[in-house]
Design a protein around this motif. Sequence first.
Motif, PDB file in Angstrom:
ATOM      1  N   GLN A 137       0.823  -1.201   0.000  1.00 61.98           N
ATOM      2  CA  GLN A 137       0.000   0.000   0.000  1.00 61.98           C
ATOM      3  C   GLN A 137       0.867   1.266   0.000  1.00 61.98           C
ATOM      4  O   GLN A 137       0.603   2.197  -0.740  1.00 61.98           O
ATOM      5  N   THR A 138       1.897   1.289   0.822  1.00 67.12           N
ATOM      6  CA  THR A 138       2.784   2.444   0.876  1.00 67.12           C
ATOM      7  C   THR A 138       3.481   2.656  -0.466  1.00 67.12           C
ATOM      8  O   THR A 138       3.601   3.795  -0.941  1.00 67.12           O
ATOM      9  N   SER A 139       3.909   1.579  -1.092  1.00 68.04           N
ATOM     10  CA  SER A 139       4.543   1.673  -2.407  1.00 68.04           C
ATOM     11  C   SER A 139       3.579   2.230  -3.449  1.00 68.04           C
ATOM     12  O   SER A 139       3.952   3.057  -4.282  1.00 68.04           O
ATOM     13  N   LEU A 140       2.316   1.781  -3.397  1.00 68.85           N
ATOM     14  CA  LEU A 140       1.305   2.279  -4.336  1.00 68.85           C
ATOM     15  C   LEU A 140       1.000   3.754  -4.079  1.00 68.85           C
ATOM     16  O   LEU A 140       0.866   4.537  -5.026  1.00 68.85           O
ATOM     17  N   GLU A 141       0.913   4.128  -2.812  1.00 73.08           N
ATOM     18  CA  GLU A 141       0.669   5.533  -2.479  1.00 73.08           C
ATOM     19  C   GLU A 141       1.793   6.418  -2.995  1.00 73.08           C
ATOM     20  O   GLU A 141       1.551   7.485  -3.579  1.00 73.08           O
ATOM     21  N   THR A 142       3.018   5.988  -2.795  1.00 77.41           N
ATOM     22  CA  THR A 142       4.173   6.753  -3.269  1.00 77.41           C
ATOM     23  C   THR A 142       4.149   6.866  -4.792  1.00 77.41           C
ATOM     24  O   THR A 142       4.368   7.956  -5.353  1.00 77.41           O
ATOM     25  N   ASP A 189      -6.965   2.055  -3.060  1.00 77.83           N
ATOM     26  CA  ASP A 189      -7.731   0.887  -2.601  1.00 77.83           C
ATOM     27  C   ASP A 189      -7.955  -0.100  -3.745  1.00 77.83           C
ATOM     28  O   ASP A 189      -7.827  -1.309  -3.559  1.00 77.83           O
ATOM     29  N   HIS A 190      -8.285   0.406  -4.918  1.00 74.96           N
ATOM     30  CA  HIS A 190      -8.497  -0.472  -6.075  1.00 74.96           C
ATOM     31  C   HIS A 190      -7.212  -1.191  -6.438  1.00 74.96           C
ATOM     32  O   HIS A 190      -7.203  -2.403  -6.674  1.00 74.96           O
ATOM     33  N   ALA A 191      -6.124  -0.457  -6.481  1.00 78.75           N
ATOM     34  CA  ALA A 191      -4.837  -1.057  -6.850  1.00 78.75           C
ATOM     35  C   ALA A 191      -4.420  -2.124  -5.837  1.00 78.75           C
ATOM     36  O   ALA A 191      -3.887  -3.168  -6.209  1.00 78.75           O
ATOM     37  N   CYS A 192      -4.686  -1.874  -4.554  1.00 83.70           N
ATOM     38  CA  CYS A 192      -4.337  -2.849  -3.505  1.00 83.70           C
ATOM     39  C   CYS A 192      -5.217  -4.093  -3.569  1.00 83.70           C
ATOM     40  O   CYS A 192      -4.750  -5.195  -3.303  1.00 83.70           O
ATOM     41  N   GLY A 193      -6.483  -3.905  -3.912  1.00 80.51           N
ATOM     42  CA  GLY A 193      -7.420  -5.004  -3.853  1.00 80.51           C
ATOM     43  C   GLY A 193      -7.624  -5.781  -5.131  1.00 80.51           C
ATOM     44  O   GLY A 193      -8.304  -6.806  -5.128  1.00 80.51           O
ATOM     45  N   SER A 194      -7.051  -5.322  -6.224  1.00 83.74           N
ATOM     46  CA  SER A 194      -7.274  -5.970  -7.509  1.00 83.74           C
ATOM     47  C   SER A 194      -6.347  -7.168  -7.698  1.00 83.74           C
ATOM     48  O   SER A 194      -5.127  -6.996  -7.774  1.00 83.74           O
ATOM     49  N   PRO A 195      -6.913  -8.371  -7.813  1.00 85.37           N
ATOM     50  CA  PRO A 195      -6.061  -9.539  -8.068  1.00 85.37           C
ATOM     51  C   PRO A 195      -5.257  -9.402  -9.366  1.00 85.37           C
ATOM     52  O   PRO A 195      -4.122  -9.853  -9.446  1.00 85.37           O
ATOM     53  N   ALA A 196      -5.837  -8.730 -10.352  1.00 86.16           N
ATOM     54  CA  ALA A 196      -5.158  -8.566 -11.639  1.00 86.16           C
ATOM     55  C   ALA A 196      -3.924  -7.673 -11.534  1.00 86.16           C
ATOM     56  O   ALA A 196      -3.020  -7.762 -12.368  1.00 86.16           O
ATOM     57  N   LEU A 197      -3.872  -6.818 -10.522  1.00 85.99           N
ATOM     58  CA  LEU A 197      -2.752  -5.886 -10.374  1.00 85.99           C
ATOM     59  C   LEU A 197      -1.735  -6.346  -9.339  1.00 85.99           C
ATOM     60  O   LEU A 197      -0.743  -5.672  -9.097  1.00 85.99           O
ATOM     61  N   LYS A 198      -1.973  -7.488  -8.752  1.00 89.91           N
ATOM     62  CA  LYS A 198      -1.118  -7.977  -7.657  1.00 89.91           C
ATOM     63  C   LYS A 198       0.347  -8.133  -8.073  1.00 89.91           C
ATOM     64  O   LYS A 198       1.255  -7.858  -7.309  1.00 89.91           O
ATOM     65  N   ALA A 253       0.681  -0.559 -11.466  1.00 87.84           N
ATOM     66  CA  ALA A 253      -0.609  -0.763 -10.805  1.00 87.84           C
ATOM     67  C   ALA A 253      -1.297   0.579 -10.541  1.00 87.84           C
ATOM     68  O   ALA A 253      -2.511   0.706 -10.732  1.00 87.84           O
ATOM     69  N   ALA A 254      -0.525   1.576 -10.129  1.00 90.47           N
ATOM     70  CA  ALA A 254      -1.097   2.906  -9.888  1.00 90.47           C
ATOM     71  C   ALA A 254      -1.645   3.484 -11.189  1.00 90.47           C
ATOM     72  O   ALA A 254      -2.749   4.031 -11.219  1.00 90.47           O
ATOM     73  N   TRP A 255      -0.896   3.363 -12.278  1.00 95.55           N
ATOM     74  CA  TRP A 255      -1.337   3.880 -13.573  1.00 95.55           C
ATOM     75  C   TRP A 255      -2.616   3.179 -14.035  1.00 95.55           C
ATOM     76  O   TRP A 255      -3.595   3.828 -14.406  1.00 95.55           O
TER      77      TRP A 255
END
Length: 104
Positions: free
Chosen positions: A4-9, A28-37, A44-46
């Motif tokens: 989550q911290t990496s995605l926020e950054t 939240d979407h990026a953290c919870g998406s199995p496709a973006l894991k 993932a952020a993009w």
Amino acid sequence: MTRQTSLETALRRLAPAIPAHEFAVVVDHACGSPALKRATPEEAAWLSLVAYIRHRMTDYDELLADHYDVDSARYFVADDMREILRDWGVRRALAPDGGDGGGA
């Protein structure tokens, strides 16, 4: 550093002027998406950002409901998406066809 911290950054670097509410939803979407894991935090952020804008801030879903094909619907909302991305300080270009390069 947590995922989550990496995605926020990554999202803060990508879209420095994104409003706080949208920021939280995109992360939240990026953290919870199995496709973006397995995606890098930057990718993932993009992909999450582009999907959020497309589905929540344009007429994309209405165009699909009106039987436009995906490519046509993306084309018709691309300018609106580019404007929002620009307003949020995003420098990365949306694909010419309005796609994101990841099928989101």
